[in-house]
Design a protein around this motif. Structure first.
Motif, PDB file in Angstrom:
ATOM      1  N   ARG A   1     -23.655 -29.020  14.036  1.00 27.16           N
ATOM      2  CA  ARG A   1     -22.303 -29.374  13.718  1.00 27.16           C
ATOM      3  C   ARG A   1     -22.733 -29.595  11.963  1.00 27.16           C
ATOM      4  O   ARG A   1     -22.097 -29.494  11.165  1.00 27.16           O
ATOM      5  N   ASP A   2     -23.792 -30.342  11.892  1.00 25.67           N
ATOM      6  CA  ASP A   2     -24.297 -30.722  10.562  1.00 25.67           C
ATOM      7  C   ASP A   2     -24.306 -29.406   9.562  1.00 25.67           C
ATOM      8  O   ASP A   2     -23.682 -29.375   8.383  1.00 25.67           O
ATOM      9  N   ILE A   3     -24.977 -28.514   9.936  1.00 24.76           N
ATOM     10  CA  ILE A   3     -25.359 -27.469   9.270  1.00 24.76           C
ATOM     11  C   ILE A   3     -23.901 -26.393   9.024  1.00 24.76           C
ATOM     12  O   ILE A   3     -23.653 -26.043   8.074  1.00 24.76           O
ATOM     13  N   ILE A   4     -23.220 -26.308  10.329  1.00 24.44           N
ATOM     14  CA  ILE A   4     -21.954 -25.831   9.994  1.00 24.44           C
ATOM     15  C   ILE A   4     -21.002 -26.400   8.964  1.00 24.44           C
ATOM     16  O   ILE A   4     -20.380 -25.492   8.120  1.00 24.44           O
ATOM     17  N   ASN A   5     -20.766 -28.007   9.070  1.00 17.58           N
ATOM     18  CA  ASN A   5     -20.044 -28.255   8.068  1.00 17.58           C
ATOM     19  C   ASN A   5     -20.531 -28.218   6.623  1.00 17.58           C
ATOM     20  O   ASN A   5     -19.886 -27.936   5.934  1.00 17.58           O
ATOM     21  N   ARG A   6     -22.003 -28.216   6.435  1.00 15.68           N
ATOM     22  CA  ARG A   6     -22.510 -27.839   5.092  1.00 15.68           C
ATOM     23  C   ARG A   6     -22.210 -26.444   4.773  1.00 15.68           C
ATOM     24  O   ARG A   6     -21.874 -26.118   3.434  1.00 15.68           O
ATOM     25  N   LEU A   7     -22.328 -25.361   5.436  1.00 15.60           N
ATOM     26  CA  LEU A   7     -21.759 -24.250   5.359  1.00 15.60           C
ATOM     27  C   LEU A   7     -20.514 -23.762   4.871  1.00 15.60           C
ATOM     28  O   LEU A   7     -20.237 -23.080   4.010  1.00 15.60           O
ATOM     29  N   ARG A   8     -19.463 -24.692   5.638  1.00 18.59           N
ATOM     30  CA  ARG A   8     -18.204 -24.601   5.239  1.00 18.59           C
ATOM     31  C   ARG A   8     -17.820 -25.184   3.789  1.00 18.59           C
ATOM     32  O   ARG A   8     -16.990 -24.550   3.039  1.00 18.59           O
ATOM     33  N   ARG A   9     -18.438 -26.262   3.405  1.00 21.70           N
ATOM     34  CA  ARG A   9     -18.432 -26.702   2.096  1.00 21.70           C
ATOM     35  C   ARG A   9     -19.071 -25.764   1.262  1.00 21.70           C
ATOM     36  O   ARG A   9     -18.241 -25.680  -0.082  1.00 21.70           O
ATOM     37  N   ILE A  10     -20.006 -25.136   1.309  1.00 26.60           N
ATOM     38  CA  ILE A  10     -20.503 -24.150   0.458  1.00 26.60           C
ATOM     39  C   ILE A  10     -19.546 -23.060   0.403  1.00 26.60           C
ATOM     40  O   ILE A  10     -19.239 -22.522  -0.680  1.00 26.60           O
ATOM     41  N   GLU A  11     -18.934 -22.516   1.574  1.00 24.64           N
ATOM     42  CA  GLU A  11     -17.997 -21.539   1.545  1.00 24.64           C
ATOM     43  C   GLU A  11     -17.020 -21.753   0.556  1.00 24.64           C
ATOM     44  O   GLU A  11     -16.540 -21.037  -0.217  1.00 24.64           O
ATOM     45  N   GLY A  12     -16.508 -22.996   0.510  1.00 21.72           N
ATOM     46  CA  GLY A  12     -15.201 -23.552  -0.343  1.00 21.72           C
ATOM     47  C   GLY A  12     -15.846 -23.449  -1.734  1.00 21.72           C
ATOM     48  O   GLY A  12     -15.229 -23.104  -2.605  1.00 21.72           O
ATOM     49  N   GLN A  13     -17.056 -24.132  -2.045  1.00 23.87           N
ATOM     50  CA  GLN A  13     -17.653 -23.924  -3.451  1.00 23.87           C
ATOM     51  C   GLN A  13     -17.677 -22.482  -3.914  1.00 23.87           C
ATOM     52  O   GLN A  13     -17.265 -22.210  -5.033  1.00 23.87           O
ATOM     53  N   VAL A  14     -18.033 -21.523  -3.177  1.00 30.97           N
ATOM     54  CA  VAL A  14     -18.176 -20.024  -3.520  1.00 30.97           C
ATOM     55  C   VAL A  14     -16.794 -19.557  -3.886  1.00 30.97           C
ATOM     56  O   VAL A  14     -16.514 -18.697  -4.937  1.00 30.97           O
ATOM     57  N   ARG A  15     -15.753 -19.719  -2.940  1.00 28.03           N
ATOM     58  CA  ARG A  15     -14.521 -19.392  -3.445  1.00 28.03           C
ATOM     59  C   ARG A  15     -14.140 -19.916  -4.614  1.00 28.03           C
ATOM     60  O   ARG A  15     -13.319 -19.248  -5.312  1.00 28.03           O
ATOM     61  N   ALA A  16     -14.213 -21.378  -4.740  1.00 23.37           N
ATOM     62  CA  ALA A  16     -13.937 -21.782  -6.201  1.00 23.37           C
ATOM     63  C   ALA A  16     -14.555 -21.260  -7.362  1.00 23.37           C
ATOM     64  O   ALA A  16     -14.016 -21.096  -8.167  1.00 23.37           O
ATOM     65  N   LEU A  17     -15.858 -20.858  -7.334  1.00 21.78           N
ATOM     66  CA  LEU A  17     -16.514 -20.104  -8.247  1.00 21.78           C
ATOM     67  C   LEU A  17     -15.771 -18.726  -8.542  1.00 21.78           C
ATOM     68  O   LEU A  17     -15.732 -18.321  -9.895  1.00 21.78           O
ATOM     69  N   ALA A  18     -15.445 -18.148  -7.556  1.00 21.65           N
ATOM     70  CA  ALA A  18     -14.909 -16.803  -7.723  1.00 21.65           C
ATOM     71  C   ALA A  18     -13.333 -16.973  -8.339  1.00 21.65           C
ATOM     72  O   ALA A  18     -13.057 -16.276  -9.496  1.00 21.65           O
ATOM     73  N   GLU A  19     -12.769 -18.083  -8.242  1.00 21.78           N
ATOM     74  CA  GLU A  19     -11.442 -18.561  -8.951  1.00 21.78           C
ATOM     75  C   GLU A  19     -11.958 -18.779 -10.474  1.00 21.78           C
ATOM     76  O   GLU A  19     -11.166 -18.478 -11.326  1.00 21.78           O
ATOM     77  N   MET A  20     -13.049 -19.538 -10.623  1.00 23.48           N
ATOM     78  CA  MET A  20     -13.433 -19.797 -11.922  1.00 23.48           C
ATOM     79  C   MET A  20     -13.515 -18.747 -12.823  1.00 23.48           C
ATOM     80  O   MET A  20     -13.380 -18.623 -14.069  1.00 23.48           O
ATOM     81  N   VAL A  21     -14.359 -17.622 -12.447  1.00 24.71           N
ATOM     82  CA  VAL A  21     -14.625 -16.403 -12.858  1.00 24.71           C
ATOM     83  C   VAL A  21     -13.274 -15.717 -13.050  1.00 24.71           C
ATOM     84  O   VAL A  21     -12.921 -15.086 -14.390  1.00 24.71           O
ATOM     85  N   ASP A  22     -12.234 -15.530 -12.182  1.00 24.10           N
ATOM     86  CA  ASP A  22     -11.138 -14.825 -12.653  1.00 24.10           C
ATOM     87  C   ASP A  22     -10.391 -15.571 -13.245  1.00 24.10           C
ATOM     88  O   ASP A  22      -9.698 -14.794 -14.223  1.00 24.10           O
ATOM     89  N   ARG A  23     -10.479 -16.736 -13.509  1.00 23.38           N
ATOM     90  CA  ARG A  23      -9.314 -17.473 -14.727  1.00 23.38           C
ATOM     91  C   ARG A  23     -10.397 -17.715 -16.090  1.00 23.38           C
ATOM     92  O   ARG A  23      -9.679 -18.297 -16.986  1.00 23.38           O
ATOM     93  N   GLY A  24     -11.369 -17.074 -16.222  1.00 26.87           N
ATOM     94  CA  GLY A  24     -11.943 -16.743 -17.265  1.00 26.87           C
ATOM     95  C   GLY A  24     -12.656 -18.270 -17.802  1.00 26.87           C
ATOM     96  O   GLY A  24     -12.677 -18.565 -19.121  1.00 26.87           O
ATOM     97  N   ARG A  25     -13.119 -19.249 -17.002  1.00 29.80           N
ATOM     98  CA  ARG A  25     -13.773 -20.482 -17.342  1.00 29.80           C
ATOM     99  C   ARG A  25     -14.956 -20.019 -18.092  1.00 29.80           C
ATOM    100  O   ARG A  25     -15.613 -19.068 -17.889  1.00 29.80           O
TER     101      ARG A  25
END
Length: 103
Positions: free
Chosen positions: A27-51
């Motif tokens: 459960r701990d590892i799955i929760n960590r991976l889901r948070r990381i998944e959100g971080q990676v999605r946010a990174l893609a959005e940052m690139v798309d927005r030209g941050r």
């Protein structure tokens, strides 16, 4: 708990305790991976927005560190399982080989 249960029934067996601990680690590892998944999605959005590159690099570093922490948490679980299941030498050696190869 009903009074008719014995002490052996009230406390989990070592195998059951290990299964519960493994489930908690999973459960701990799955929760960590889901948070990381959100971080990676946010990174893609940052690139798309030209941050700015520095902002993106900072967030990439955070995601990379989170992946490392999840990896080491998983390996700690592997080591604990090896020691508690009685195959400590072989299990620890297997975990060590994995660490040497991927860390």
């Amino acid at each position: 708990m009903p009074a008719s249960k014995t002490a052996a029934q009230a406390s989990p067996s070592p195998a059951t305790g290990a299964a519960v601990e493994r489930s908690e680690h999973q459960r701990d590892i799955i929760n960590r991976l889901r948070r990381i998944e959100g971080q990676v999605r946010a990174l893609a959005e940052m690139v798309d927005r030209g941050r700015p590159c520095e902002d993106i690099a900072q967030q990439m570093s955070a995601a990379r560190k989170a992946m490392d922490k999840a990896f080491y948490r998983m390996m700690a679980c592997s080591m604990l399982e090896a020691v508690t299941q009685g195959d400590s030498i072989e299990g620890v050696e297997r975990s060590t080989r994995i660490l040497e190869k991927y860390a």
